[in-house]
Design a protein around this motif. Structure first.
Motif, PDB file in Angstrom:
ATOM      1  N   GLN A 259       0.849  -1.120  -0.103  1.00 41.19           N
ATOM      2  CA  GLN A 259       0.273   0.090   0.087  1.00 41.19           C
ATOM      3  C   GLN A 259       0.924   1.201   0.083  1.00 41.19           C
ATOM      4  O   GLN A 259       0.236   2.382  -0.363  1.00 41.19           O
ATOM      5  CB  GLN A 259      -1.010   0.165   1.269  1.00 41.19           C
ATOM      6  CG  GLN A 259      -2.113  -0.881   1.120  1.00 41.19           C
ATOM      7  CD  GLN A 259      -1.743  -2.412   1.321  1.00 41.19           C
ATOM      8  OE1 GLN A 259      -0.868  -2.638   1.937  1.00 41.19           O
ATOM      9  NE2 GLN A 259      -2.379  -3.257   0.740  1.00 41.19           N
ATOM     10  N   LEU A 260       2.172   1.045   0.260  1.00 42.31           N
ATOM     11  CA  LEU A 260       3.067   2.365   0.291  1.00 42.31           C
ATOM     12  C   LEU A 260       3.117   2.780  -1.096  1.00 42.31           C
ATOM     13  O   LEU A 260       3.705   2.104  -2.109  1.00 42.31           O
ATOM     14  CB  LEU A 260       4.383   2.051   0.830  1.00 42.31           C
ATOM     15  CG  LEU A 260       4.475   1.900   2.607  1.00 42.31           C
ATOM     16  CD1 LEU A 260       5.864   1.467   2.958  1.00 42.31           C
ATOM     17  CD2 LEU A 260       4.074   3.153   3.040  1.00 42.31           C
TER      18      LEU A 260
ATOM     19  N   ALA B  46       7.353   0.966   8.349  1.00 42.57           N
ATOM     20  CA  ALA B  46       7.024  -0.430   7.893  1.00 42.57           C
ATOM     21  C   ALA B  46       8.154  -1.312   7.872  1.00 42.57           C
ATOM     22  O   ALA B  46       8.182  -2.514   8.095  1.00 42.57           O
ATOM     23  CB  ALA B  46       6.402  -0.255   6.373  1.00 42.57           C
ATOM     24  N   ALA B  47       9.047  -0.785   7.671  1.00 37.84           N
ATOM     25  CA  ALA B  47      10.309  -1.885   7.682  1.00 37.84           C
ATOM     26  C   ALA B  47      10.993  -2.420   9.012  1.00 37.84           C
ATOM     27  O   ALA B  47      11.208  -3.498   8.998  1.00 37.84           O
ATOM     28  CB  ALA B  47      11.637  -0.973   6.710  1.00 37.84           C
ATOM     29  N   THR B  48      10.798  -1.316   9.975  1.00 35.42           N
ATOM     30  CA  THR B  48      11.167  -1.664  11.252  1.00 35.42           C
ATOM     31  C   THR B  48      10.118  -2.616  11.807  1.00 35.42           C
ATOM     32  O   THR B  48      10.556  -3.790  12.276  1.00 35.42           O
ATOM     33  CB  THR B  48      11.125  -0.504  12.193  1.00 35.42           C
ATOM     34  OG1 THR B  48      12.250   0.372  11.535  1.00 35.42           O
ATOM     35  CG2 THR B  48      12.019  -0.708  13.520  1.00 35.42           C
ATOM     36  N   GLN B  49       8.905  -2.316  11.644  1.00 36.84           N
ATOM     37  CA  GLN B  49       7.958  -3.375  12.230  1.00 36.84           C
ATOM     38  C   GLN B  49       7.759  -4.637  11.642  1.00 36.84           C
ATOM     39  O   GLN B  49       7.405  -5.553  12.348  1.00 36.84           O
ATOM     40  CB  GLN B  49       6.755  -2.613  12.378  1.00 36.84           C
ATOM     41  CG  GLN B  49       6.650  -1.346  13.284  1.00 36.84           C
ATOM     42  CD  GLN B  49       5.122  -0.648  13.145  1.00 36.84           C
ATOM     43  OE1 GLN B  49       4.518  -1.040  12.101  1.00 36.84           O
ATOM     44  NE2 GLN B  49       5.072   0.433  14.047  1.00 36.84           N
TER      45      GLN B  49
ATOM     46  N   ALA C 171       6.085   7.483  -0.891  1.00 36.96           N
ATOM     47  CA  ALA C 171       5.867   7.464   0.649  1.00 36.96           C
ATOM     48  C   ALA C 171       7.095   8.265   1.420  1.00 36.96           C
ATOM     49  O   ALA C 171       7.959   8.390   0.948  1.00 36.96           O
ATOM     50  CB  ALA C 171       6.127   6.163   1.061  1.00 36.96           C
ATOM     51  N   THR C 172       6.905   8.830   2.545  1.00 33.47           N
ATOM     52  CA  THR C 172       7.674   9.584   3.274  1.00 33.47           C
ATOM     53  C   THR C 172       8.572   8.471   3.894  1.00 33.47           C
ATOM     54  O   THR C 172       8.424   7.406   4.121  1.00 33.47           O
ATOM     55  CB  THR C 172       7.165  10.483   4.293  1.00 33.47           C
ATOM     56  OG1 THR C 172       6.304   9.779   5.363  1.00 33.47           O
ATOM     57  CG2 THR C 172       5.971  11.342   3.748  1.00 33.47           C
ATOM     58  N   GLN C 173       9.772   9.262   4.239  1.00 27.33           N
ATOM     59  CA  GLN C 173      10.913   8.482   5.081  1.00 27.33           C
ATOM     60  C   GLN C 173      10.192   7.877   6.188  1.00 27.33           C
ATOM     61  O   GLN C 173      10.970   6.590   6.705  1.00 27.33           O
ATOM     62  CB  GLN C 173      11.936   9.323   5.478  1.00 27.33           C
ATOM     63  CG  GLN C 173      13.104   8.627   6.049  1.00 27.33           C
ATOM     64  CD  GLN C 173      14.508   9.609   6.332  1.00 27.33           C
ATOM     65  OE1 GLN C 173      14.915   9.855   5.115  1.00 27.33           O
ATOM     66  NE2 GLN C 173      14.761   9.821   7.713  1.00 27.33           N
ATOM     67  N   ALA C 174       9.708   8.542   7.103  1.00 26.20           N
ATOM     68  CA  ALA C 174       8.954   8.168   8.076  1.00 26.20           C
ATOM     69  C   ALA C 174       7.961   7.017   8.207  1.00 26.20           C
ATOM     70  O   ALA C 174       7.979   6.005   8.847  1.00 26.20           O
ATOM     71  CB  ALA C 174       8.306   9.235   8.866  1.00 26.20           C
TER      72      ALA C 174
ATOM     73  N   SER D 149      17.883   2.775   4.069  1.00 28.53           N
ATOM     74  CA  SER D 149      16.554   2.083   3.900  1.00 28.53           C
ATOM     75  C   SER D 149      15.557   2.929   2.781  1.00 28.53           C
ATOM     76  O   SER D 149      14.835   2.172   2.185  1.00 28.53           O
ATOM     77  CB  SER D 149      15.725   2.300   5.144  1.00 28.53           C
ATOM     78  OG  SER D 149      14.637   1.552   5.282  1.00 28.53           O
ATOM     79  N   LEU D 150      15.537   4.044   2.658  1.00 24.67           N
ATOM     80  CA  LEU D 150      14.610   4.861   1.753  1.00 24.67           C
ATOM     81  C   LEU D 150      15.082   4.644   0.440  1.00 24.67           C
ATOM     82  O   LEU D 150      14.297   4.375  -0.552  1.00 24.67           O
ATOM     83  CB  LEU D 150      14.617   6.310   2.160  1.00 24.67           C
ATOM     84  CG  LEU D 150      13.772   7.284   1.459  1.00 24.67           C
ATOM     85  CD1 LEU D 150      12.335   6.701   1.480  1.00 24.67           C
ATOM     86  CD2 LEU D 150      13.964   8.861   1.706  1.00 24.67           C
ATOM     87  N   THR D 151      16.386   4.792   0.128  1.00 20.13           N
ATOM     88  CA  THR D 151      17.110   4.388  -1.043  1.00 20.13           C
ATOM     89  C   THR D 151      16.589   2.968  -1.632  1.00 20.13           C
ATOM     90  O   THR D 151      16.478   2.823  -2.580  1.00 20.13           O
ATOM     91  CB  THR D 151      18.669   4.779  -1.066  1.00 20.13           C
ATOM     92  OG1 THR D 151      18.756   6.015  -0.746  1.00 20.13           O
ATOM     93  CG2 THR D 151      19.286   4.462  -2.453  1.00 20.13           C
ATOM     94  N   SER D 152      16.720   2.104  -0.645  1.00 20.71           N
ATOM     95  CA  SER D 152      16.669   0.757  -1.219  1.00 20.71           C
ATOM     96  C   SER D 152      15.018   0.517  -1.293  1.00 20.71           C
ATOM     97  O   SER D 152      14.750  -0.190  -2.297  1.00 20.71           O
ATOM     98  CB  SER D 152      16.946  -0.302  -0.036  1.00 20.71           C
ATOM     99  OG  SER D 152      18.326  -0.188   0.111  1.00 20.71           O
TER     100      SER D 152
END
Length: 232
Positions: A35-36, A48-51, A40-43, A125-128
């Protein structure tokens, strides 16, 4: 016995390849990654990636393994049709190689997005994530059309599957190519629709492969020409 076991393994590769890829997409929707939006913003990406760190790693495994099993199914059909050295057979091999490369690269960026987020490397993380989102556009541009157009010809020239599967495979190849062009200027939704049709095709083809009686494939015309020239 050996031939029966080989036939079983080929069919199960197609079935489980489709199941694993379906689980991969299910994981994407379950963790909210699907859904992202690309904007999508960095936050949002970090959350999403951390959780969902573990689920993202697991999803990458299902994607890579599912794609590998699907490729085994495709190439096994080419091999059993005795078309490995024909042009359509070689193109299927090339397309499958490109497919695995695309899938593995996407998996690497998915895992890096999750791991970098956990390690606190927010920009990495955002770049990936940014790089990962474009792979949906890459798949229908080259590997998917090449595989299904070539595989469709292989099936139509042989008796490994009913001819209807070859015709549908050609249709999928054209649909992927059109989806690849149109989605570049719209969204990847059309590609996801064709991917669903691909999953149905592979699943049904694998089941038919397991249930129908084995037949001797018709010799490929390219191979006949080659053998004739060598005899001369």
């Amino acid at each position: 016995m050996l031939q029966r076991n080989t036939r079983l393994l080929i069919g199960l590769s197609g079935i489980f390849g489709t199941i694993f890829l379906s689980i991969y997409f299910g994981v994407g929707f379950a963790v909210g990654l699907a859904q992202l939006q690309p904007s999508a913003t960095q936050a949002e990406v970090m959350q999403a990636a951390t959780q969902n760190h573990t689920l993202l790693f697991l999803g990458a495994w299902f994607q890579a393994t599912g794609a590998l099993l699907s490729v085994i199914f495709f190439l096994s059909l080419v091999h059993r049709a005795r078309a490995s050295t024909s042009l359509p057979g070689l193109l299927t091999i090339v397309g499958s190689t490109v497919l695995l490369a695309v899938v593995l690269l996407e998996g690497v960026f998915t895992m890096d997005m999750a791991q970098a987020a956990v390690d606190g490397h927010q920009m990495a993380s955002l770049t990936s994530f940014d790089v990962m989102t474009v792979f949906t556009y890459a798949y229908p541009i080259a590997p998917a059309p090449l595989i299904f157009l070539a595989l469709g010809v292989v099936i139509l020239r042989s008796q490994i599957l009913p001819r209807a599967f070859g015709t549908v495979a050609l249709g999928l190849g054209v649909a992927f190519e059109l989806a690849g062009i149109i989605s570049l200027f719209t969204s990847s939704l059309l590609t996801l629709i064709v991917l669903s049709l691909q999953a149905i095709w592979v699943l049904v083809a694998a089941i038919v492969w397991l249930t129908r009686r084995a037949s001797v494939p018709v010799a490929n015309t390219d191979n006949l020409s080659l053998q004739g020239s060598q005899a001369l």
